[in-house]
Design an enzyme around this catalytic site. Structure first.
Site, PDB file in Angstrom:
ATOM      1  N   ASN A  15       0.858  -1.187   0.000  1.00 27.27           N
ATOM      2  CA  ASN A  15       0.000   0.000   0.000  1.00 27.27           C
ATOM      3  C   ASN A  15       0.895   1.237   0.000  1.00 27.27           C
ATOM      4  O   ASN A  15       1.490   1.575   1.022  1.00 27.27           O
ATOM      5  CB  ASN A  15      -0.904  -0.025   1.244  1.00 27.27           C
ATOM      6  CG  ASN A  15      -1.749   1.232   1.374  1.00 27.27           C
ATOM      7  OD1 ASN A  15      -1.910   1.990   0.415  1.00 27.27           O
ATOM      8  ND2 ASN A  15      -2.286   1.461   2.559  1.00 27.27           N
ATOM      9  N   LYS A  63       0.030   4.229  -0.099  1.00 26.61           N
ATOM     10  CA  LYS A  63      -0.617   5.386   0.533  1.00 26.61           C
ATOM     11  C   LYS A  63      -0.459   6.608  -0.390  1.00 26.61           C
ATOM     12  O   LYS A  63      -0.509   6.457  -1.599  1.00 26.61           O
ATOM     13  CB  LYS A  63      -0.063   5.613   1.940  1.00 26.61           C
ATOM     14  CG  LYS A  63      -0.204   4.360   2.810  1.00 26.61           C
ATOM     15  CD  LYS A  63       0.031   4.601   4.266  1.00 26.61           C
ATOM     16  CE  LYS A  63      -0.150   3.308   5.052  1.00 26.61           C
ATOM     17  NZ  LYS A  63      -0.072   3.516   6.497  1.00 26.61           N
ATOM     18  N   HIS A 106      -9.664   0.978   5.106  1.00 27.74           N
ATOM     19  CA  HIS A 106      -8.375   1.176   5.779  1.00 27.74           C
ATOM     20  C   HIS A 106      -8.561   2.109   6.971  1.00 27.74           C
ATOM     21  O   HIS A 106      -9.399   3.011   6.946  1.00 27.74           O
ATOM     22  CB  HIS A 106      -7.357   1.765   4.797  1.00 27.74           C
ATOM     23  CG  HIS A 106      -5.954   1.763   5.308  1.00 27.74           C
ATOM     24  ND1 HIS A 106      -5.482   2.711   6.201  1.00 27.74           N
ATOM     25  CD2 HIS A 106      -4.916   0.928   5.073  1.00 27.74           C
ATOM     26  CE1 HIS A 106      -4.218   2.456   6.479  1.00 27.74           C
ATOM     27  NE2 HIS A 106      -3.846   1.380   5.815  1.00 27.74           N
ATOM     28  N   GLU A 149      -7.009   4.554   8.035  1.00 28.23           N
ATOM     29  CA  GLU A 149      -6.862   5.984   7.751  1.00 28.23           C
ATOM     30  C   GLU A 149      -8.128   6.546   7.119  1.00 28.23           C
ATOM     31  O   GLU A 149      -8.473   7.709   7.343  1.00 28.23           O
ATOM     32  CB  GLU A 149      -5.635   6.203   6.859  1.00 28.23           C
ATOM     33  CG  GLU A 149      -4.341   5.951   7.602  1.00 28.23           C
ATOM     34  CD  GLU A 149      -3.151   5.630   6.711  1.00 28.23           C
ATOM     35  OE1 GLU A 149      -2.071   5.374   7.277  1.00 28.23           O
ATOM     36  OE2 GLU A 149      -3.304   5.627   5.473  1.00 28.23           O
ATOM     37  N   GLU A 155      -5.197  -4.836  10.908  1.00 29.66           N
ATOM     38  CA  GLU A 155      -4.193  -3.795  11.088  1.00 29.66           C
ATOM     39  C   GLU A 155      -4.454  -3.073  12.408  1.00 29.66           C
ATOM     40  O   GLU A 155      -5.303  -2.196  12.475  1.00 29.66           O
ATOM     41  CB  GLU A 155      -4.219  -2.806   9.918  1.00 29.66           C
ATOM     42  CG  GLU A 155      -5.628  -2.438   9.427  1.00 29.66           C
ATOM     43  CD  GLU A 155      -5.625  -1.217   8.527  1.00 29.66           C
ATOM     44  OE1 GLU A 155      -4.627  -0.967   7.860  1.00 29.66           O
ATOM     45  OE2 GLU A 155      -6.638  -0.499   8.521  1.00 29.66           O
ATOM     46  N   GLY A 212       2.596   2.686  10.984  1.00 26.59           N
ATOM     47  CA  GLY A 212       3.487   3.825  10.823  1.00 26.59           C
ATOM     48  C   GLY A 212       4.139   4.286  12.109  1.00 26.59           C
ATOM     49  O   GLY A 212       4.770   5.334  12.150  1.00 26.59           O
ATOM     50  N   SER A 269       3.406  -1.995  10.438  1.00 29.55           N
ATOM     51  CA  SER A 269       4.875  -1.942  10.559  1.00 29.55           C
ATOM     52  C   SER A 269       5.527  -3.288  10.257  1.00 29.55           C
ATOM     53  O   SER A 269       6.415  -3.754  10.990  1.00 29.55           O
ATOM     54  CB  SER A 269       5.279  -1.450  11.954  1.00 29.55           C
ATOM     55  OG  SER A 269       4.798  -0.135  12.182  1.00 29.55           O
TER      56      SER A 269
END
Length: 249
Positions: free
Chosen positions: A14, A16, A100, A102, A171, A177, A213
């Site tokens: 991904n 991003k 996701h 985010e 996730e 991150g 991560s």
């Protein structure tokens, strides 16, 4: 018990909101060359919408599949800025990330909206990757299991023919991150919980990826777990060497 032999490993990158035409071309060339040798996993690259046609061109003839990072909940219409599932399919996109963390956090996507996006993806013949996971606050409060089950609930009554086409990515939001990662045992516990929510007749076919991560130095330990079938990789997917090293794990 999970049977890995029935599920070929899957590694999804991904990007991003990263990329440039020149940088992408170099990265994709390195990935294409590195994936030339038979890997024991399938590879997917999920890039921003504007670069998907470049991916289709650069990866033509390779075994690497193309994915988008999001999709509209609508089939077509007056939805400025949205991209439909049929549009993605039209440019040879095979996969799409849905829900996701985010998107849930920054765009307030509800479980119901995520389900609507999943429905559009399936109807267009795309392979959706449904993302679920708990925040650090939820993790520390010990409510991880209830959060995950609630995020899955909106699709669990769908027909088996639909559930068979969905891939799930766990996730933990606190590990995205941040440099932190769930331990292999922590991740395995949640992956086993997710598989237990799927109907018994097809649970063994469900691909469940870990995202948070994932790096070359922790990939092998994660993939050794019986219910972890691969990874949804963020930062490390922007570097061909790292991404291929994780694939080799």
């Amino acid at each position: 018990m999970a049977v890995h032999s029935l599920r070929k490993r899957l590694l999804v990158g991904n990007w991003k909101m990263h990329g440039s035409l020149q940088g992408n071309a170099q990265l994709l060339a390195e990935l294409k060359q590195g994936a030339g040798s038979a890997l024991a996993c399938d590879l997917v690259v999920c890039a921003p919408y504007v670069y998907l046609s470049q991916l289709a061109s650069c990866l033509k003839g390779s075994a690497i599949a193309i994915g988008a990072q999001d999709v509209s909940a609508h089939a077509q219409g007056a939805y400025t800025g949205e991209v439909s599932a049929s549009m993605l399919a039209d440019i040879q996109c095979a996969w799409v990330i849905v829900g996701h963390s985010e998107r849930r956090q920054y765009h307030a996507e509800s479980n119901q909206l995520v389900a609507a996006k999943l429905r559009q993806a399936l109807d267009a013949g795309l392979k959706p990757i449904l993302c679920v996971g708990e925040t650090q606050q939820e993790h520390e409060a010990g409510v991880t299991h209830s959060v995950i089950i609630e995020q899955l609930r909106c699709v669990l009554d769908w027909p088996l023919s639909d559930l068979q086409k969905i891939c799930v990515a766990y996730e933990p939001v606190w590990a995205i991150g941040t440099g932190l990662s769930a331990t292999p045992d922590q991740a395995q516990e949640v992956h086993a919980l997710i598989r237990a929510q799927w109907p018994d007749s097809i649970a063994h076919t469900l691909h469940i990826l870990y995202g948070g991560s994932v790096k070359p130095d922790n990939a092998a330990d994660l993939f050794a777990m019986p219910d972890i079938d691969g990874a949804l990789v963020g930062g490390a997917s922007l570097h061909a060497h790292d991404f291929l090293h994780i694939a080799a794990a």
